[in-house]
Design an enzyme around this catalytic site. Structure first.
Site, PDB file in Angstrom:
ATOM      1  N   GLY B  10      34.360  44.589  47.167  1.00 22.77           N
ATOM      2  CA  GLY B  10      34.613  43.389  46.543  1.00 22.77           C
ATOM      3  C   GLY B  10      34.087  43.301  45.240  1.00 22.77           C
ATOM      4  N   THR B  11      34.998  42.701  44.527  1.00 20.54           N
ATOM      5  CA  THR B  11      34.887  42.763  42.851  1.00 20.54           C
ATOM      6  C   THR B  11      34.642  41.220  42.338  1.00 20.54           C
ATOM      7  OG1 THR B  11      37.137  43.138  42.520  1.00 20.54           O
ATOM      8  CG2 THR B  11      35.694  44.926  42.377  1.00 20.54           C
ATOM      9  N   GLY B  12      34.031  40.407  42.968  1.00 22.45           N
ATOM     10  CA  GLY B  12      33.906  38.928  42.577  1.00 22.45           C
ATOM     11  C   GLY B  12      32.724  39.271  41.843  1.00 22.45           C
ATOM     12  N   GLY B  13      31.886  38.041  41.330  1.00 24.69           N
ATOM     13  CA  GLY B  13      31.023  38.108  40.386  1.00 24.69           C
ATOM     14  C   GLY B  13      29.997  39.016  40.923  1.00 24.69           C
ATOM     15  N   ILE B  14      29.379  39.115  42.238  1.00 31.87           N
ATOM     16  CA  ILE B  14      28.194  40.110  42.655  1.00 31.87           C
ATOM     17  C   ILE B  14      28.544  41.548  42.568  1.00 31.87           C
ATOM     18  CG2 ILE B  14      26.922  40.767  44.588  1.00 31.87           C
ATOM     19  CD1 ILE B  14      26.870  37.663  45.173  1.00 31.87           C
ATOM     20  N   LYS B 140      23.197  35.565  52.957  1.00 36.50           N
ATOM     21  CA  LYS B 140      22.337  34.524  52.807  1.00 36.50           C
ATOM     22  C   LYS B 140      22.012  33.910  54.265  1.00 36.50           C
ATOM     23  CE  LYS B 140      23.767  32.611  48.378  1.00 36.50           C
ATOM     24  NZ  LYS B 140      24.396  31.666  47.833  1.00 36.50           N
ATOM     25  N   GLY B 207      33.252  31.994  45.182  1.00 30.76           N
ATOM     26  CA  GLY B 207      32.924  32.247  46.634  1.00 30.76           C
ATOM     27  C   GLY B 207      31.255  31.737  46.777  1.00 30.76           C
ATOM     28  N   THR B 208      30.592  31.994  46.001  1.00 35.41           N
ATOM     29  CA  THR B 208      29.039  31.575  46.162  1.00 35.41           C
ATOM     30  C   THR B 208      28.952  29.879  46.110  1.00 35.41           C
ATOM     31  OG1 THR B 208      28.168  33.714  45.227  1.00 35.41           O
ATOM     32  CG2 THR B 208      26.660  31.667  45.175  1.00 35.41           C
ATOM     33  N   GLU B 211      30.289  28.968  49.208  1.00 35.09           N
ATOM     34  CA  GLU B 211      29.203  29.118  50.548  1.00 35.09           C
ATOM     35  C   GLU B 211      28.344  28.017  50.411  1.00 35.09           C
ATOM     36  OE1 GLU B 211      27.744  32.496  52.287  1.00 35.09           O
ATOM     37  OE2 GLU B 211      28.520  33.805  50.847  1.00 35.09           O
ATOM     38  N   HIS B 215      26.459  24.057  52.712  1.00 34.31           N
ATOM     39  CA  HIS B 215      24.979  23.351  53.033  1.00 34.31           C
ATOM     40  C   HIS B 215      24.721  22.059  52.695  1.00 34.31           C
ATOM     41  CE1 HIS B 215      23.170  27.614  53.920  1.00 34.31           C
ATOM     42  NE2 HIS B 215      23.878  27.914  52.884  1.00 34.31           N
TER      43      HIS B 215
END
Lengths: 346, 346
Positions: B10-14, B140, B207-208, B211, B215
């Site tokens: 995965g090469t999203g932000g994280i 998480k 993506g974060t 997610e 909540h």
């Protein structure tokens, strides 16, 4: 993890609290304890209540009898551990524990370290006897770490996992500094500042106070060691019961450097000890200042509530680090480990 | 420890920040990275600068070009990792990395986990291929921990050390809570409260944010997953860019319980996300309240400086926990480990 059987060398304040604390922690069984003149060994588990009661003096400074104020009798009346029904009088307490050590997983060395090499030399004796297990100390001084490190090969060859500086500072606060550093790629300063209120705990912690006095201007370890109790009382009087320390030689510096967190010279340790109040004179705080990978500068902080005593902050972590040491030992990891090195290797 | 060769899924932000961060940490060599349509593998070490530049779009939301605001092209233009000169286009990126995994020590799983079992199923594929090494995620949600725990025997049989929840929270803050708890013998409450300012980092962390929206009141994972980008923008507008979360399902609770620190139900996690400012809307704070062995009640605290970004607080710890995992793996310790379990076993 299987139950851990451990011994305590020394029944001053730290040793006594270690025994007491173990009764409320899971998986820990104290099986041996000693002071200069007595040794108690029971591989089924010591009766901690009896041992603490037998080794406690009911006499306070003013001669009155109180439950909350106890002192260790061995330094006063020569009875100490030997006064326990579980104990025997001995001239060779440490050797007696070494002789039983094949059934002991870990040993907490809670003796005053006024001679630099006193704890390292105790380690030598365990190694000479072929002890395979964990040694834990709560020492404070930076230079002792090097003496232990010099013995690394001996520990590895013997099968000893030596956990050093595993109290509050170094110990809990060193670990907190290592965690707080994780926001940063470059650490500028680690500042550890502690407050201790030691009125009712003073009698139990005379050794610690003496060690602290060595950090005051005009004193060193040699002069502090030679002070009489009366001279110490006079030093305390001269400061109205409140001793402030800056730039202490505390092993947090070398332990953080060895764990790869920062340079030893970037670590400063100081604090205030008030022996006339149980209130803390200042809030214990760890501040870690650094720069993040994206170029921001900041300071993360860790603070202990003023209500938490020195004893709570020394003995909880000490037993936690002991358990970590046993885990390493059982995995065949021998040598010298500081509290920050037991954290994930950040 | 020998140099660690690791891969990023995965090469999203994280994922991108993990690669970037590794270039400033010692002993870590990124050797593989993939997204949905491309894979880059070089066992001598990837050229991170080239990879990050190739996978970054120069186009921001308003169509202007700025250095500080980058987004991942694969979600926009379908090129992504494949745009790198080190990469190949593929329909089976994870399988390609698995095929090379005998020379990879650790794998950071930095993919969105909007389906609960997405990360557990990736682990299944590594296990099925007989991978011996470390898998790390920064997930998480509490319930995923149980899914991983169900696979414990499979991990042990294969030789996998799975490090779960190893970012900021859970991760860094879970570790801080475990340390802060050491003053106490009885924990009453662990309160984790975070602030994130995500203006310039928003594009990299869609993506974060998605997610997190799950909540909010009125949303769950299923509805959040099905939101279009426009609908997410509307949710953000409705909250003036500032989303406040309480009682989040964050794995800190089960991870602290599994580490023996406290009951999961005593842990609360909440925070504020501001996507229209890079300033944190509130200070990230861990508060641990408990009772000491000597009967005092208190609250220890750990605070991150507002200047430290989410990225700094996720990726530093993630790589630290990765190193801890490799150490365990090389010692033959397999199974599932959370961030608090990697601390000394207090």
């Amino acid at each position: 993890m299987h139950d851990i059987r451990f011994a305590v060398l020394g029944t001053g304040g730290i040793g006594r609290r270690t025994l007491e604390y173990a009764t409320v922690k899971d998986g820990l069984t104290p099986v041996a304890a000693c002071d200069r003149h007595g040794v108690a060994i029971d591989h089924e588990g010591l009766d901690v209540s009896e041992l603490l009661a037998a080794t406690a003096s009911q006499t306070t400074d003013d001669g009155s009898s109180t439950a909350g104020t106890t002192s260790v009798t061995h330094s006063r009346e020569g009875s100490g551990v030997a006064a326990s029904s579980q104990a025997e009088r001995t001239e060779t307490p440490i050797d007696d524990i070494i002789a039983a050590a094949d059934r002991i997983d870990a040993v907490v060395i809670a003796v005053p370290n006024l001679e630099h090499d006193f704890i390292p030399r105790i380690a030598d004796r365990f190694a000479a006897a072929g002890y395979k297990g964990v040694l834990v100390d709560v020492l404070k001084r930076s230079r002792v770490i090097g003496m232990l490190e010099d013995r690394r090969d001996m520990f590895v060859d013997t099968g000893i996992t030596f956990i050093c500086g595993a109290g509050a500072t170094p110990g809990l606060l060193t670990g907190a500094a290592a965690l707080a550093a994780q926001s940063f790629v470059d650490i500028e300063a680690v500042d550890i500042w502690w407050g201790v209120g030691l009125k009712s705990g003073y009698e139990d912690n005379r050794g610690t106070v003496r060690e602290d006095i060595a950090h005051l201007d005009g004193y060193d370890l040699e002069t502090a060691r030679q002070l009489s109790d009366e001279e110490i009382a006079r030093v305390i009087d001269d400061h109205d019961g409140r001793l402030e320390f800056t730039d202490m030689e505390h092993a947090d510096d070398v332990l953080l450097e060895r764990a790869g967190i920062c340079d030893a010279e970037d670590v400063t340790v100081g604090g205030i000890l008030d022996v006339r109040s149980d209130e803390k004179p200042t809030t214990t705080t760890v501040s870690v200042t650094g720069t993040t990978f994206d170029g921001e500068r900041g300071t993360n902080t860790f603070q202990l509530d003023d209500a938490t005593s020195m004893e709570a902050n020394v003995n909880g972590p000490a037993l936690g680090y002991l358990k970590a040491g046993v885990r390493r030992n059982r995995n065949g990891e021998y040598g010298v480990f500081g509290p920050a090195a037991l954290l994930p290797e950040f």
